[in-house]
Design a protein around this motif. Sequence first.
Motif, PDB file in Angstrom:
ATOM      1  N   ARG A   1      42.677  47.629  25.649  1.00 20.05           N
ATOM      2  CA  ARG A   1      42.821  49.076  25.437  1.00 20.05           C
ATOM      3  C   ARG A   1      44.089  49.388  24.636  1.00 20.05           C
ATOM      4  O   ARG A   1      44.078  50.216  23.727  1.00 20.05           O
ATOM      5  N   GLY A   2      45.182  48.724  24.972  1.00 20.14           N
ATOM      6  CA  GLY A   2      46.429  48.907  24.228  1.00 20.14           C
ATOM      7  C   GLY A   2      46.276  48.492  22.779  1.00 20.14           C
ATOM      8  O   GLY A   2      46.766  49.171  21.861  1.00 20.14           O
ATOM      9  N   ARG A   3      45.582  47.382  22.565  1.00 17.72           N
ATOM     10  CA  ARG A   3      45.344  46.890  21.200  1.00 17.72           C
ATOM     11  C   ARG A   3      44.513  47.890  20.401  1.00 17.72           C
ATOM     12  O   ARG A   3      44.829  48.200  19.250  1.00 17.72           O
ATOM     13  N   ASP A   4      43.463  48.412  21.026  1.00 16.71           N
ATOM     14  CA  ASP A   4      42.615  49.401  20.348  1.00 16.71           C
ATOM     15  C   ASP A   4      43.402  50.663  20.004  1.00 16.71           C
ATOM     16  O   ASP A   4      43.152  51.299  18.979  1.00 16.71           O
ATOM     17  N   MET A   5      44.367  51.019  20.853  1.00 14.16           N
ATOM     18  CA  MET A   5      45.168  52.209  20.612  1.00 14.16           C
ATOM     19  C   MET A   5      46.179  51.991  19.491  1.00 14.16           C
ATOM     20  O   MET A   5      46.430  52.892  18.690  1.00 14.16           O
ATOM     21  N   VAL A   6      46.752  50.796  19.422  1.00 15.57           N
ATOM     22  CA  VAL A   6      47.836  50.561  18.464  1.00 15.57           C
ATOM     23  C   VAL A   6      47.334  50.159  17.073  1.00 15.57           C
ATOM     24  O   VAL A   6      48.031  50.396  16.085  1.00 15.57           O
TER      25      VAL A   6
END
Length: 162
Positions: free
Chosen positions: A115-120
């Motif tokens: 999720r963090g990767r998709d956001m960044v």
Amino acid sequence: MTEPHALEKPAASTVRRQGAFVHDYISYLLARASHAVYKEFDREVRAAGLSSLEWRVLATLSDGDGLTIGELAREVVAQQPTLTKLVLRMESAGLLERRASADDGRKTLVHESRRGRDMVLPLLAASKRHEAIVLASFKPEEVQALKKILHGLIARFDSRQD
């Protein structure tokens, strides 16, 4: 994102106070330049629902390698207790994961989650576009020299204890 010509307009306070001590003091100049450049990109970071520190954490972890809290604090320029609290909040929000180090089971490493990767990811691309606009008026060799000097300053002074 602001158009390139807006980046070239000097602030009135800068023009009036050119003779002031701080206008020739490297630490001040670095801080002021960082703030001036980042404030425009910060709008995109906030629009994505992140604080500037959350952005720095996710961007720093985007290479996939985990870091200890201490290493991450140094990279994102934050106090360790502040970062520890933030990491816990970001982990609760599903943006980060803490895992035992494969090399040393006593160490805990912080990693970005899916999720963090998709956001960044979109912000990483936007940051590169922003950087290109900021540096557009400089020659490639000037940009390379600037980055080399900045890396040199970091290497020389970042290794010292705070």
